[in-house]
Structure formats: C-alpha cells, structure tokens
Design an enzyme around this catalytic site. Structure first.
Site: not given
Length: 388
Positions: A44, A280
């Site tokens: 999956k 940042y």
C-alpha cells in the site's frame, strides 16, 4: 558492427535508491519467522514509498503468494500492470460506499468487508456481473478502526455472508483482524485481541464459514509473536527493512536491511561569516566563519519540517545536522571548515553501512516513526532500482 555509444545519464538532483536484493532478503527472513504460513507482501501507499509494482514483483520472486493494498485503486493498478501472474492473490481492504466493486470482482481481487453496507454492495455487483466475489470478513478485535464489532454485528455479518455464499454470489475466503499494539512487547491488548480473534473466528466457523486463510499478524507480530501467525502473515514496513518500532530493536537487531537510500547532490557550497542567519526565521545563526552546503530537498519532497535543526545528513564521510528550518524545496547543513564541491553527495538515510543515518534516525529527529519517513518521500524524487 560497433554499437552507438549512449550519452551518460544526466546527474540527478536527488534520488531514492531502492535495493531489491535487500527487499528479497527481508522477505526470506520474514518467511523464515512464519514457515507454516502464507506470506502477504503489503505494498500500500506505493510500496511504503518504494514503488508498489516493482516491490510487489520482487516480493513474489522471494516467495510471497499474496499482495495486499489499502485501496481498491491500488489493487486494480497492480492487477492491470501485468507484473504479477494470475495465481498471485491480491487483497484490498479500505472501501468507501460506491467503490469499484464490479471492477474488483472482474480483476479477481479479494475484497474485505467490515459491515453490512459493504457486503450488500459487493453482493449487488456480483449479481449484476453473474460472477462470484471473493470476500474476506474483517473483525474489529480492539483496534477501533475498520472491522466489524463483536457480538450482534458480527453475527449479522456472518449470517448475511453465509446466505450470499449459499447463493454463489460470494466466496468467503478469509477472516482477519489487525493489532493495535503489537510493536509494544507485553502490551495487554495483544493477548486480549488474540483471544477475541479466536472467539470470532470460532463463531464464524461453527456456523459454516470455511475460510482459506485466517490472519492477524502484521510486521511486529510476524517477527515476535508466532502464536499469531495462523494461515497467513502480512508484513508491511519490515519488508522494506525498517523496524516496526523502537521497542523491538533496530533493523539490524531484527535481521533486516533497509531498502531505501535517500541522497541528493549539494546544489551550492559557500563560505559565510559568523553571525550569519540561515533559512527562514534565522533559527540557526552561524557561531563563527563556516561553510554552508545547500541540499536540494525539502518538505515538498517529504523531508519532515519537524526535523528542522535536528535532521542528520552524511556529507564527506561526516554527520552533519540540518541548520535552521527545512524549507519547501531545500535545506542547509553547516559543513564547518570543510569545503566539498557542488555536486558532492549528501546522504540523508540508508542502511547505515557507510556511517550514514537511517530512516529511524530521521524518525527520532522528527518525533515520528520510520513508516512516515520512507512513505512520505514524494514523486519529485525519482526511484532508482538496483539489484533487479
């Protein structure tokens, strides 16, 4: 006649190298833990980020007889790809109303149902097609997610499924469930769930259900709980060489080898003075004159922003740490006085053979689990398969 020389492949910004020999070895190791059970390779979420089609094929080469997915769309893509022979069973379990039941029946998938609504929809699809659907009944033994509740709900689901089987609309191929805490050795829920699973299976069988497989064992249960193996085991993350949980030990402790190595080429190397803010918010300021390296991967590629300031990277044979915030497309490492050239390899994680961090190291840095680290690596990062 001489062959035309092919131009060299263009250098990659980043790559996720997938070692299929390691995957096959992990499957063999896990099969040896449950020699009396069939093996479902769970692929999956695009094979936990490793590539579902290629990993499914490699797992079958190593002895898997079933392949499992969450969504029917994942399972249908596997069947349509043609990479698996028709005798490999494919099961999917995460359905929503109106799902592609007809397509699943036509593709000979084993579909899981957890309640009457799903059983009714698959019966309608089977009737319309004039074909028998392969259905597995899922029991909620205590995880509290998908699965049918014990007691009256289970009794109604079993009775309705048997009625549909008598009409040759479905074949009940399996009874199954899923553990909540198998990665925590000794957790009381493990014994409680196993006991309830036995009860719910016994109830169904006493009323006439004859399943081909009964299964509850995920990766940690396959590795550590032989009493849970029944007819089939369903390893997921362990197949990719990542430990199911720190309480069970590292990959190496479990005899597994990580399959994915994530690396990038430094996009820039530059000298900066002390007191220079990085990324940042300037959460990192250089303590003195130093060299910075720019790694062209960010949270858009699946690098967890929560690992800002902590994520480990191997550059030039040394562990470095993410300096400042991880941005959308890039992050910075402080290289100290070293000055590797642009294009130098930065290894975020791998098996650890070369001293590089592992996915489990990144999980610790980000406060998450190894599953998330490998699964979230995005489509901008090409998968490069080795040892095919």
């Amino acid at each position: 006649m001489s062959e035309t020389a092919m131009p060299p492949a263009a250098p990659l910004r980043a790559r996720a190298e997938i070692d299929l020999a390691a995957l096959r070895a992990n499957v063999r190791t896990l099969r040896a833990k449950a020699p009396g059970a069939e093996f479902m390779a769970v692929v999956k979420a695009d094979g936990y980020g490793h590539g579902a089609l290629t990993c499914a094929r490699a797992a079958v080469e190593a002895g898997a007889t079933w392949v499992g997915t969450a969504t029917p769309e994942e399972a249908l893509a596997l069947r349509a790809s043609g990479v698996l022979s028709a005798d490999v069973r494919i099961m999917c379990w995460l359905w929503t109303p109106g799902g592609p039941w007809r397509e699943a029946i036509e593709a000979d998938l084993d579909v899981s149902v957890s309640g009457l609504w799903a059983l009714e929809e698959v019966i309608l699809a089977a009737h319309a097609l004039g074909r028998t659907a392969r259905v597995q009944l899922k029991a909620d033994t205590g995880l509290g997610r998908n699965g049918c509740q014990p007691g009256e709900d289970w009794a109604r689901l079993v009775a309705s499924a048997l009625e549909a089987e008598e009409a040759e609309l479905i074949r009940i191929t399996g009874l199954w469930s899923h553990f909540a805490c198998a990665d925590e050795p000794g957790h009381p829920s493990i014994a409680a769930q196993l006991a309830l699973f036995r009860e719910m299976v016994a109830y169904a069988e006493q009323r006439g259900v004859r399943p081909e497989v009964r299964h509850i064992a995920n990766s940690p249960a396959t590795l550590t709980l032989p009493e849970t193996h029944f007819d089939l085991v369903r390893p997921g993350i362990a197949m990719y060489g990542v430990s199911p949980g720190p309480a069970l030990g590292s990959s190496a402790d479990l005899g597994l080898r990580p399959v994915m190595t994530l690396a990038a080429s430094l996009a820039l190397v530059k000298q900066v003075p002390g007191g220079h803010g990085v990324s940042y918010g300037h959460h990192y300021v250089t303590p003195g004159e130093t060299t910075l390296g720019l790694v062209p991967l960010g949270y858009a590629d699946g690098i967890p922003r929560h690992a800002s300031g902590n994520g480990p990277v191997l550059v030039g044979g040394k562990w470095r740490t993410v300096a400042g915030r991880i941005a959308m497309d890039q992050f910075v490492v402080d290289l100290g006085g070293d000055e590797p050239g642009p294009g130098t390899e930065a290894v975020l994680f791998g098996p650890g053979d070369r001293g590089e961090p592992t996915a489990e190291d990144w999980a610790q840095a980000a406060g998450t689990i190894g599953y998330e680290i490998v699964t979230r690596i995005g489509a901008r990062v090409p998968r490069v398969y080795v040892n095919e």
